[in-house]
Design a protein around this motif. Structure first.
Motif, short mmCIF file in Angstrom:
data_model
loop_
_atom_site.label_atom_id
_atom_site.label_comp_id
_atom_site.label_asym_id
_atom_site.label_seq_id
_atom_site.Cartn_x
_atom_site.Cartn_y
_atom_site.Cartn_z
N ASP A 97 0.86 -1.18 0.00
CA ASP A 97 0.00 0.00 0.00
C ASP A 97 0.90 1.23 0.00
OD1 ASP A 97 -1.91 1.94 0.27
OD2 ASP A 97 -2.85 1.09 2.06
N VAL A 98 1.08 1.83 -1.16
CA VAL A 98 2.00 2.96 -1.32
C VAL A 98 1.54 3.75 -2.54
CG1 VAL A 98 3.60 1.61 -2.73
CG2 VAL A 98 4.43 3.61 -1.50
N ASP A 99 1.82 5.04 -2.56
CA ASP A 99 1.40 5.84 -3.70
C ASP A 99 2.57 6.11 -4.65
OD1 ASP A 99 2.72 8.50 -3.02
OD2 ASP A 99 1.47 8.22 -1.24
N TYR A 100 2.21 6.58 -5.82
CA TYR A 100 3.17 6.81 -6.91
C TYR A 100 4.27 7.79 -6.51
CZ TYR A 100 4.51 9.87 -10.83
OH TYR A 100 5.19 10.68 -11.69
N LEU A 101 3.90 8.89 -5.86
CA LEU A 101 4.89 9.90 -5.50
C LEU A 101 5.88 9.38 -4.47
CD1 LEU A 101 2.75 13.18 -5.32
CD2 LEU A 101 4.44 12.54 -7.06
N THR A 102 5.41 8.57 -3.53
CA THR A 102 6.31 8.03 -2.52
C THR A 102 7.35 7.11 -3.15
OG1 THR A 102 4.58 8.16 -0.82
CG2 THR A 102 6.42 6.67 -0.40
N ILE A 103 6.92 6.25 -4.07
CA ILE A 103 7.88 5.38 -4.76
C ILE A 103 8.90 6.22 -5.53
CG2 ILE A 103 8.15 3.64 -6.56
CD1 ILE A 103 5.48 2.50 -5.77
N THR A 104 8.43 7.27 -6.19
CA THR A 104 9.32 8.14 -6.95
C THR A 104 10.37 8.77 -6.05
OG1 THR A 104 7.54 8.63 -8.53
CG2 THR A 104 9.43 10.12 -8.51
N LYS A 105 9.95 9.24 -4.86
CA LYS A 105 10.88 9.87 -3.92
C LYS A 105 11.90 8.86 -3.39
CE LYS A 105 7.46 13.28 -2.41
NZ LYS A 105 6.55 13.69 -1.30
N ILE A 106 11.43 7.64 -3.10
CA ILE A 106 12.35 6.61 -2.60
C ILE A 106 13.42 6.31 -3.64
CG2 ILE A 106 12.54 4.19 -1.93
CD1 ILE A 106 9.75 4.42 -0.71
N LEU A 107 13.00 6.10 -4.88
CA LEU A 107 13.95 5.76 -5.95
C LEU A 107 14.93 6.90 -6.19
CD1 LEU A 107 11.56 4.00 -8.50
CD2 LEU A 107 13.12 2.95 -6.87
N ARG A 108 14.46 8.13 -6.03
CA ARG A 108 15.32 9.29 -6.26
C ARG A 108 16.43 9.36 -5.22
NH1 ARG A 108 11.84 14.25 -5.96
NH2 ARG A 108 10.80 13.23 -7.73
N CYS A 109 16.22 8.75 -4.06
CA CYS A 109 17.21 8.80 -2.98
C CYS A 109 18.04 7.52 -2.89
CB CYS A 109 16.51 9.05 -1.64
SG CYS A 109 15.70 10.65 -1.52
N CYS A 110 17.98 6.68 -3.93
CA CYS A 110 18.72 5.41 -3.94
C CYS A 110 19.79 5.42 -5.03
CB CYS A 110 17.77 4.24 -4.17
SG CYS A 110 16.62 3.91 -2.83
N PRO A 111 20.89 6.14 -4.83
CA PRO A 111 21.91 6.22 -5.88
C PRO A 111 22.64 4.92 -6.15
CG PRO A 111 22.72 7.20 -3.83
CD PRO A 111 21.27 6.88 -3.61
N LEU A 112 22.54 3.95 -5.22
CA LEU A 112 23.26 2.68 -5.38
C LEU A 112 22.36 1.56 -5.89
CD1 LEU A 112 25.33 2.70 -2.05
CD2 LEU A 112 25.99 3.61 -4.29
N LEU A 113 21.08 1.83 -6.11
CA LEU A 113 20.11 0.80 -6.47
C LEU A 113 20.46 0.13 -7.79
CD1 LEU A 113 17.46 -0.34 -5.24
CD2 LEU A 113 16.22 1.09 -6.88
N GLU A 114 20.50 -1.23 -7.76
CA GLU A 114 20.82 -2.01 -8.95
C GLU A 114 19.64 -2.82 -9.46
OE1 GLU A 114 24.17 -4.40 -7.99
OE2 GLU A 114 25.52 -2.69 -7.65
N GLU A 115 18.72 -3.21 -8.55
CA GLU A 115 17.54 -3.98 -8.94
C GLU A 115 16.29 -3.40 -8.28
OE1 GLU A 115 17.52 -8.23 -8.76
OE2 GLU A 115 19.70 -8.37 -9.02
N PHE A 116 15.22 -3.25 -9.08
CA PHE A 116 13.96 -2.74 -8.54
C PHE A 116 12.81 -3.56 -9.11
CE2 PHE A 116 10.27 0.23 -9.10
CZ PHE A 116 9.90 0.24 -7.77
N THR A 117 11.93 -4.02 -8.20
CA THR A 117 10.74 -4.77 -8.59
C THR A 117 9.52 -4.15 -7.94
OG1 THR A 117 11.97 -6.85 -8.80
CG2 THR A 117 9.58 -7.00 -8.59
N GLN A 118 8.50 -3.87 -8.76
CA GLN A 118 7.22 -3.40 -8.24
C GLN A 118 6.15 -4.31 -8.83
OE1 GLN A 118 6.27 0.81 -8.58
NE2 GLN A 118 4.11 0.35 -8.83
N SER A 119 5.40 -4.97 -7.94
CA SER A 119 4.44 -5.97 -8.40
C SER A 119 3.09 -5.81 -7.70
CB SER A 119 4.99 -7.37 -8.15
OG SER A 119 4.07 -8.37 -8.54
#
Length: 352
Positions: free
Chosen positions: A198-220
C-alpha cells in the motif's frame, strides 16, 4: 635529545605508538566499533589486516521466521498459535538482546507472518529495530493482514539504515509523509522489491530518487495509487521488473534488463530513456509504434519477448538475436520483421 625520546617511545615493545589501539583485546575493539556510526565501522576494514580480521570475527546471524499457521475458523485458537509463534521469535532473538555493548551483524532477517491483531505490529517494530541496531544487511517481510487489521506500516528509520542493502516488502504499507519533497538523505539500498504494498506513486518516486546505489527494482501488483511508475534518477539501476502498472516512464542510463506487464496500459515512444537495455519483456500493453525503430530506442537490444494485441506489428532492429512473440488473438497479426536473427525463436500461442 627530544628526537631520541620520541624514537624510543615509538619502538617501545616493538609497537608503533600511533597504532596501540590495534593491540587492544578483541572484545574491546568490538565495543569501539559498536559505538561508531555503522558506515565508519565498516570502513575500518581498510585500515589494516588486523582491523579486517576483527571485522570478520564479528558475530553474524541469519534469522528466518515463518508462522506456518492456517486459519481454522476459530479466532481464539488461531491467535493462540500466533502468540506462541511471537514468543518463539523473541526467544530466538535473545542473542541480539543480551549483547547490548557488542556490535553484531544480521546478514538476513526474513519474516512471514499473519497479523490477526493490531498488537503484533509493535512486536514486529521491536524486532526490526533490534536487527537495525545490529547492522542488518537484508530484510524480507511478507505479512498477511486478517479482516479489520490494517496492513503493517514499515518504520521510516528502516529505509535509512546504512548497512541495509536488500529490502523486500510484501503485504505492507509505506506512508507518504515519510519522505518530503526536499529530502536529500541517501538510502543505501542495492535491491528493492515492493509486492502488494500500500503505497502511492509519488512516494515510490521519492524513494527511488534517494537510492543512488540501487541495482535492482521490482514493483508488483501494488495498490491503485501506484499504477504509474516514474524512474528519473537511477544511475546504477541494471534490472527493473514492473508488474500490474498502467503507465511507465524510465530514465536509467545503465539499465540492462526490463520486464513490464500492464494492467493493461499503453507504452509510447517517450516511455523509455535507457539505451543500454539488452533484454526486454513486455506484455499486456498497447505498444503502438514503439518497436518500429528499436535501433534508436534500444540500440543494444538482443532479446525481445513480446505479448501483443495489435493487428499489425512491425519490428526493426540491427542487433536482435532472440525474438519471442505471444499473441492471445485467434488470428495471427500481420508481422513485418526487419532484423537479422542469429537464433530464430518464434512462439505463437492462440487462445480461445
Amino acid at each position: 635529545m627530544v628526537f631520541e625520546r620520541k624514537q624510543k617511545r615509538r619502538n617501545l615493545d616493538g609497537v608503533d605508538a600511533l597504532d596501540r589501539i590495534s593491540q587492544l583485546p578483541e572484545h574491546i575493539i568490538h565495543h569501539i566499533l559498536f559505538l561508531m556510526p555503522h558506515k565508519d565501522a565498516a570502513r575500518t576494514t581498510v585500515l589494516s589486516k588486523s582491523w579486517k580480521q576483527v571485522w570478520n570475527s564479528l558475530p553474524r546471524y541469519d534469522f528466518t521466521f515463518c508462522d506456518g499457521t492456517y486459519y481454522d475458523n476459530s479466532p481464539a485458537h488461531f491467535e493462540k498459535k500466533i502468540e506462541k509463534f511471537v514468543r518463539s521469535v523473541d526467544e530466538d532473538l535473545l542473542p541480539l538482546r543480551e549483547h547490548k555493548t557488542t556490535i553484531q551483524i544480521v546478514q538476513q532477517f526474513r519474516l512471514r507472518m499473519t497479523l490477526c491483531h493490531h498488537k503484533y505490529a509493535s512486536r514486529i517494530d521491536n524486532w526490526i529495530e533490534l536487527a537495525n541496531r545490529n547492522l542488518m544487511e537484508s530484510l524480507y517481510l511478507e505479512l498477511t493482514s486478517m479482516n479489520k487489521v490494517g496492513r503493517y506500516v514499515l518504520p521510516k528509520t528502516t529505509f535509512f539504515v546504512e548497512s541495509l542493502a536488500e529490502l523486500t516488502l510484501k503485504g505492507c504499507k509505506v506512508l507518504g509523509n515519510y519522505f518530503g519533497d526536499d529530502m536529500i538523505k541517501s538510502i543505501y539500498l542495492r535491491k528493492l522489491t515492493l509486492e502488494r504494498v500500500d503505497v502511492d506513486y509519488l512516494t515510490i518516486t521519492k524513494i527511488l530518487r534517494c537510492c543512488p546505489l540501487l541495482e535492482e527494482f521490482t514493483q508488483s501488483n501494488c495498490c491503485v495509487k501506484a499504477k504509474r511508475v516514474h524512474i528519473n534518477y537511477a544511475p546504477k539501476l541494471k534490472k527493473a521488473k514492473l508488474y500490474g502498472v498502467k503507465k511507465i516512464k524510465i530514465e536509467a542510463p545503465n539499465l540492462e534488463e526490463l520486464y513490464c506487464r500492464g494492467d493493461p496500459g499503453r507504452l509510447d515512444s517517450d516511455s523509455f530513456a535507457c539505451n543500454n537495455v539488452k533484454k526486454l519483456k513486455i506484455s499486456m500493453f498497447e505498444t503502438s509504434k514503439l518497436f518500429e525503430d528499436l535501433n534508436s530506442k534500444f540500440p543494444l537490444l538482443e532479446t525481445l519477448d513480446l505479448q501483443f494485441y495489435d493487428s499489425k506489428l512491425k519490428i526493426s532492429s540491427d542487433r536482435l538475436k532472440s525474438l519471442s512473440l505471444l499473441s492471445p488473438n485467434k488470428q495471427l497479426p500481420m508481422l513485418q520483421c526487419n532484423t537479422v536473427l542469429i537464433f530464430h525463436h518464434f512462439l505463437f500461442s492462440i487462445k480461445n
